[in-house]
Design a protein around this motif. Structure first.
Motif, PDB file in Angstrom:
ATOM      1  N   ASP A 156      -5.637  18.883  22.201  1.00  0.00           N
ATOM      2  CA  ASP A 156      -4.442  19.904  22.114  1.00  0.00           C
ATOM      3  C   ASP A 156      -3.347  19.829  20.957  1.00  0.00           C
ATOM      4  OD1 ASP A 156      -2.149  22.004  22.720  1.00  0.00           O
ATOM      5  OD2 ASP A 156      -1.511  19.919  24.858  1.00  0.00           O
ATOM      6  N   PRO A 157      -3.301  21.267  20.408  1.00  0.00           N
ATOM      7  CA  PRO A 157      -2.972  21.345  18.926  1.00  0.00           C
ATOM      8  C   PRO A 157      -1.188  21.489  19.367  1.00  0.00           C
ATOM      9  CG  PRO A 157      -4.189  23.535  19.703  1.00  0.00           C
ATOM     10  CD  PRO A 157      -4.689  21.965  20.609  1.00  0.00           C
ATOM     11  N   THR A 158      -1.012  22.115  20.477  1.00  0.00           N
ATOM     12  CA  THR A 158       0.216  22.048  21.204  1.00  0.00           C
ATOM     13  C   THR A 158       1.092  20.738  21.072  1.00  0.00           C
ATOM     14  OG1 THR A 158       0.019  21.837  23.246  1.00  0.00           O
ATOM     15  CG2 THR A 158       0.273  23.572  22.383  1.00  0.00           C
ATOM     16  N   THR A 159       0.476  19.367  20.416  1.00  0.00           N
ATOM     17  CA  THR A 159       1.261  18.476  21.143  1.00  0.00           C
ATOM     18  C   THR A 159       1.485  18.212  19.508  1.00  0.00           C
ATOM     19  OG1 THR A 159      -0.405  17.014  20.890  1.00  0.00           O
ATOM     20  CG2 THR A 159      -0.045  17.610  23.238  1.00  0.00           C
ATOM     21  N   ILE A 160       0.582  18.554  18.648  1.00  0.00           N
ATOM     22  CA  ILE A 160       1.220  17.579  17.031  1.00  0.00           C
ATOM     23  C   ILE A 160       2.935  17.738  16.934  1.00  0.00           C
ATOM     24  CG2 ILE A 160      -1.105  18.766  16.277  1.00  0.00           C
ATOM     25  CD1 ILE A 160      -0.064  20.136  14.170  1.00  0.00           C
ATOM     26  N   GLY A 161       3.006  17.345  15.417  1.00  0.00           N
ATOM     27  CA  GLY A 161       4.484  17.192  15.079  1.00  0.00           C
ATOM     28  C   GLY A 161       4.691  15.719  14.891  1.00  0.00           C
ATOM     29  N   ILE A 162       5.659  15.582  14.068  1.00  0.00           N
ATOM     30  CA  ILE A 162       7.413  14.036  14.106  1.00  0.00           C
ATOM     31  C   ILE A 162       6.777  12.807  14.797  1.00  0.00           C
ATOM     32  CG2 ILE A 162       8.909  13.701  12.736  1.00  0.00           C
ATOM     33  CD1 ILE A 162       9.717  15.445  12.320  1.00  0.00           C
ATOM     34  N   ASP A 163       6.481  12.129  13.897  1.00  0.00           N
ATOM     35  CA  ASP A 163       5.974  10.812  15.667  1.00  0.00           C
ATOM     36  C   ASP A 163       6.592   8.858  15.254  1.00  0.00           C
ATOM     37  OD1 ASP A 163       5.244   9.321  17.140  1.00  0.00           O
ATOM     38  OD2 ASP A 163       2.632   9.948  17.611  1.00  0.00           O
ATOM     39  N   GLN A 164       8.155   9.898  15.307  1.00  0.00           N
ATOM     40  CA  GLN A 164       8.633   8.832  15.161  1.00  0.00           C
ATOM     41  C   GLN A 164       7.968   7.412  15.731  1.00  0.00           C
ATOM     42  OE1 GLN A 164      10.827   8.370  13.401  1.00  0.00           O
ATOM     43  NE2 GLN A 164      11.614  10.849  12.775  1.00  0.00           N
ATOM     44  N   GLU A 165       7.900   7.595  17.003  1.00  0.00           N
ATOM     45  CA  GLU A 165       7.079   6.566  18.039  1.00  0.00           C
ATOM     46  C   GLU A 165       6.276   5.710  16.686  1.00  0.00           C
ATOM     47  OE1 GLU A 165       5.387   7.130  21.596  1.00  0.00           O
ATOM     48  OE2 GLU A 165       5.143   5.216  21.820  1.00  0.00           O
ATOM     49  N   THR A 166       5.092   6.027  16.740  1.00  0.00           N
ATOM     50  CA  THR A 166       4.396   5.439  15.962  1.00  0.00           C
ATOM     51  C   THR A 166       4.254   5.566  14.629  1.00  0.00           C
ATOM     52  OG1 THR A 166       2.470   7.263  16.487  1.00  0.00           O
ATOM     53  CG2 THR A 166       1.930   6.048  14.039  1.00  0.00           C
ATOM     54  N   LEU A 167       5.522   5.789  13.088  1.00  0.00           N
ATOM     55  CA  LEU A 167       6.719   5.513  12.858  1.00  0.00           C
ATOM     56  C   LEU A 167       7.044   4.416  12.578  1.00  0.00           C
ATOM     57  CD1 LEU A 167       7.798   8.829  11.126  1.00  0.00           C
ATOM     58  CD2 LEU A 167       5.570   7.362  10.115  1.00  0.00           C
ATOM     59  N   ARG A 168       7.741   3.907  14.064  1.00  0.00           N
ATOM     60  CA  ARG A 168       8.675   3.017  13.856  1.00  0.00           C
ATOM     61  C   ARG A 168       8.089   1.563  13.966  1.00  0.00           C
ATOM     62  NH1 ARG A 168      12.388   6.161  17.773  1.00  0.00           N
ATOM     63  NH2 ARG A 168      10.906   5.244  19.483  1.00  0.00           N
ATOM     64  N   ARG A 169       5.917   1.834  13.979  1.00  0.00           N
ATOM     65  CA  ARG A 169       5.692   0.487  14.507  1.00  0.00           C
ATOM     66  C   ARG A 169       5.598   0.173  13.400  1.00  0.00           C
ATOM     67  NH1 ARG A 169       1.458   3.145  19.091  1.00  0.00           N
ATOM     68  NH2 ARG A 169       2.800   3.123  20.952  1.00  0.00           N
ATOM     69  N   ILE A 170       5.377   0.548  12.276  1.00  0.00           N
ATOM     70  CA  ILE A 170       5.016   0.586  10.920  1.00  0.00           C
ATOM     71  C   ILE A 170       6.120  -0.301  10.218  1.00  0.00           C
ATOM     72  CG2 ILE A 170       4.147   0.924   8.438  1.00  0.00           C
ATOM     73  CD1 ILE A 170       3.514   4.366   9.837  1.00  0.00           C
ATOM     74  N   GLY A 171       6.152  -1.465  10.049  1.00  0.00           N
ATOM     75  CA  GLY A 171       7.058  -2.010   9.313  1.00  0.00           C
ATOM     76  C   GLY A 171       6.635  -2.434   7.548  1.00  0.00           C
ATOM     77  N   VAL A 172       5.615  -2.768   7.358  1.00  0.00           N
ATOM     78  CA  VAL A 172       4.984  -2.209   5.739  1.00  0.00           C
ATOM     79  C   VAL A 172       3.444  -1.304   6.517  1.00  0.00           C
ATOM     80  CG1 VAL A 172       4.357  -4.499   6.258  1.00  0.00           C
ATOM     81  CG2 VAL A 172       4.438  -3.648   3.952  1.00  0.00           C
ATOM     82  N   PHE A 173       3.708  -0.496   5.220  1.00  0.00           N
ATOM     83  CA  PHE A 173       1.869   0.301   4.836  1.00  0.00           C
ATOM     84  C   PHE A 173       1.758  -0.361   3.646  1.00  0.00           C
ATOM     85  CE2 PHE A 173      -0.782   4.007   4.263  1.00  0.00           C
ATOM     86  CZ  PHE A 173      -1.758   3.661   4.843  1.00  0.00           C
ATOM     87  N   VAL A 174      -0.121  -1.075   3.650  1.00  0.00           N
ATOM     88  CA  VAL A 174      -0.642  -1.444   2.765  1.00  0.00           C
ATOM     89  C   VAL A 174      -2.203  -0.869   2.390  1.00  0.00           C
ATOM     90  CG1 VAL A 174      -1.408  -3.707   1.085  1.00  0.00           C
ATOM     91  CG2 VAL A 174       0.304  -3.801   2.671  1.00  0.00           C
ATOM     92  N   GLU A 175      -1.994   0.014   1.618  1.00  0.00           N
ATOM     93  CA  GLU A 175      -3.354   0.532   1.606  1.00  0.00           C
ATOM     94  C   GLU A 175      -4.371   0.964   0.779  1.00  0.00           C
ATOM     95  OE1 GLU A 175      -3.140   5.620   1.476  1.00  0.00           O
ATOM     96  OE2 GLU A 175      -5.133   5.167   1.415  1.00  0.00           O
ATOM     97  N   LEU A 176      -6.120  -0.013   1.135  1.00  0.00           N
ATOM     98  CA  LEU A 176      -6.528  -0.541   0.158  1.00  0.00           C
ATOM     99  C   LEU A 176      -7.579   1.194  -0.366  1.00  0.00           C
ATOM    100  CD1 LEU A 176      -8.843  -3.178  -0.920  1.00  0.00           C
ATOM    101  CD2 LEU A 176      -9.348  -0.909  -0.209  1.00  0.00           C
ATOM    102  N   HIS A 177      -7.342   0.974  -1.652  1.00  0.00           N
ATOM    103  CA  HIS A 177      -8.336   2.352  -2.289  1.00  0.00           C
ATOM    104  C   HIS A 177      -9.438   1.902  -3.764  1.00  0.00           C
ATOM    105  CE1 HIS A 177      -9.159   6.397  -2.755  1.00  0.00           C
ATOM    106  NE2 HIS A 177      -8.636   6.985  -1.802  1.00  0.00           N
TER     107      HIS A 177
END
Lengths: 407, 407
Positions: free
Chosen positions: B181-202
């Motif tokens: 459902d495209p109407t649900t997209i947007g800023i997602d503070q709930e998801t962002l709050r869960r990230i204490g630290v992000f490590v991306e391997l590339h």
């Protein structure tokens, strides 16, 4: 205008013919024309030609390539008596976003010239034909002068029918879709025999007449010209992370090739154009893996043209693959001189553009061209233009040429 | 391989994960990948991610932009206790004809690292998440890192949904077509709050690690980078009949622009790429009326980048229109140093490529990157490659990083 007064209502006739064609295939956004072979627009143009032919009581025939011929007089009887017809005409199709004059001016002027001759009470000794050659620009299937090349055999039926447009439709299928049987196409000796002499009137595609202050010129020759494809191979890579020293970027070869094309052509009195490019993958953030460039080169002699092509290919570090080449075409010199004398010592000029008259000349048909002044020299563009007075001078010149050749 | 022996059957796990992904979206002709957002290939990749998550008993969630998160532990409880999770992961989509490693290596390595940590009997003090960011390359809708940019608000929902692909399909319609459902997209503070630290391997997209003889590096920053459009306007005209002196040929400006891009970037330690061109009318026998060139420029500082762009635009005699620009992103310096120490003093490098880790860093999330050696440096190409031993060293490094951060 001496010709206008002499020929009475020539201007009215010309304007009527011109206005009927004006909207066909015109793109509202660009103002340019998109009249491609075997499309709906092409069918509308053919109907217009048939209608003007019928309105004048001319006999309409269609040859094996679908070119249309409108005859005043009996062309086959004339062949039998060794006095084949005087043919005038040109084409009605266009390049993408082309102008209104390239092609149609010759066809419109031919009908108007016949009206003018009849108004004067002229009785031709030989039959007079007006031709509408199909697919002159090759905009859809990539081969120019397809209609004249098919009937002379310069383009084989097999190759023609298998040519494909950008959507993958073959010429055979396009002809079928337009209601023509593609299996009938090929060399058409019956049609060629009817042409005793061919005179094609065309808008000038340069500015020589403007510089010389004349409205009409006679063509002497068509420059050698051809198309080459040059594949520049690189290595796709990330645009952000690949160091300059580690890149194999084919756009650098492209830049060298474009600059060299201009320099090399300029030094040899030729023209060279990189008008078409294909880039892979054509993504903003990727170094291209491949650039394909097409080079159009023309010049006063074949050696110069080939030297330009070789120099351009070398600068790009790649081979130039010849897609087409036409050697110099000299129009019938005696015919050109005769026409120039008839037309108040009209200037005689050569051209860098291919024409159906060149294809017929190469096939041994005595051929000539008349050019009508183009003040800006612009062609193959919506800005292509000729003054009405110059167009009428062209009609009058064409009428005088026919009078000279058919009396 | 010290890491391999230490971590037991790491190689087997890695190979299994890798082979399952290998055929998805692979083009048989080029060998490259075409994994674009909200396509069937994308759906297959998401199913694979959900399956690997379920196989490990991780809790799968999908955020407001459709990015997938697989959690080991309870992310919301950790937020409440002020000890948010350690997130690893990357993306699974590709550029057109991209390589197998850019993106998938980070996701595969994340699952393999979790297996390795569990095999060692490691008990995390913080929840550990694996993320699959959607639409990182922006290959379909033209905006890179769309998934991370939507949840952080760097890309507004309205703008995202109205982006269109080359066939005119909007992102909104593409999402609907994929069952979201495209109407649900947007800023997602709930998801962002869960990230204490992000490590991306590339996978590395250059050759620095090869030169230093190391398998793994830590990222320090992302260069300022942007895209500009330059419209070169000429005058359409006939390629055969228009004298060189009468031409307004925009390809000459293009040649100057391409050469200047290389020179100007080279003098300023930047990179500049003309990877995308659009030519009108793109016909062999017509001087183009217009060439549009896209310029991608990146460098160690914003001033240098802007100087290169200005110099390139000037050489083409036209304006450079900014389509996107991202200032320098510095990853968390203390975090980077801590990881480098943990990984046997791994080298620390900056990169010219944008990444989801950069988007999160800009949004205030402590973020870091690990790079795995790429012997040729080639990326965004079917030839992109990393040795299996180096990939396994990457998994081991990621596992050690998580151990360090979550113990």
């Amino acid at each position: 205008m001496r010709y206008v007064s002499e020929h009475g209502d020539l201007g009215v006739t010309f304007d009527q013919l011109w206005s009927a064609l004006e909207p066909v295939g015109r793109n509202a956004r660009t103002g340019g024309y998109r009249r491609f072979a075997w499309t709906n627009e092409d069918a509308t143009l053919r109907e217009w030609f048939a209608g003007e032919s019928a309105a004048r009581g001319l006999d309409l025939t269609t040859d094996r390539a679908g070119n249309q011929w409108a005859w005043w007089g009996a062309p086959d009887a004339a062949v039998a008596s060794n006095d084949a017809g005087v043919v005038i005409g040109s084409h009605l199709d266009s390049v993408p976003d082309g102008g209104a004059f390239d092609g149609p001016l010759g066809v419109v002027s031919s009908f108007a010239a016949i009206d003018s001759l009849r108004n004067q009470g002229f009785t031709p000794r030989r039959p007079i034909g007006v031709v509408n050659f199909g697919d002159e620009e090759g905009a859809r299937f990539g081969v120019a002068c397809a209609g004249s090349q098919i009937i002379t055999g310069a383009l084989s039926a097999d190759r023609a029918l298998s040519l494909r447009d950008e959507t993958g439709t073959s010429m055979a299928d396009a002809m079928s879709g337009a209601g023509r049987d593609p299996t009938t196409i090929g060399i058409d000796q019956e049609t060629l025999r009817r042409i005793g002499v061919f005179v094609e009137l065309h808008v000038e595609q340069g500015r020589l007449l403007g510089e010389r202050g004349r409205a009409v010129a006679v063509g002497t020759s068509i420059w050698p010209h051809g198309r080459w494809r040059i594949d520049l191979v690189g290595e796709a890579n990330h645009a952000g992370t690949t160091r300059l020293a580690d890149r194999r970027d084919p756009t650098l070869d492209l830049a060298a090739l474009i600059s060299t094309a201009r320099d090399a052509a300029s030094r040899r009195n030729c023209v060279a154009t990189v008008g078409k490019l294909h880039i892979e993958p054509n993504a903003v953030n990727a170094i291209p893996s491949r650039v394909t460039a097409w080079l159009d080169t023309r010049g006063p002699d074949e050696l110069s043209v080939r030297e330009v092509v070789a120099e351009v290919a070398k600068s790009g570090g790649a081979a130039a693959i010849e897609e087409s080449f036409s050697g110099e075409v000299s129009f019938d010199a005696a015919l050109a001189s005769r026409l120039a004398r008839t037309l108040d010592d009209a200037p005689m000029i050569s051209t860098g553009a291919g024409h159906d008259a060149g294809v017929l000349a190469r096939a041994g048909v005595p051929s000539a061209m008349l050019f009508v002044r183009n003040p800006s020299g612009v062609s193959h563009s919506p800005a292509e233009y000729a003054e009405r007075d110059d167009c009428l001078a062209g009609v009058a010149a064409l009428a005088r040429a026919v009078e000279e050749l058919a009396r």
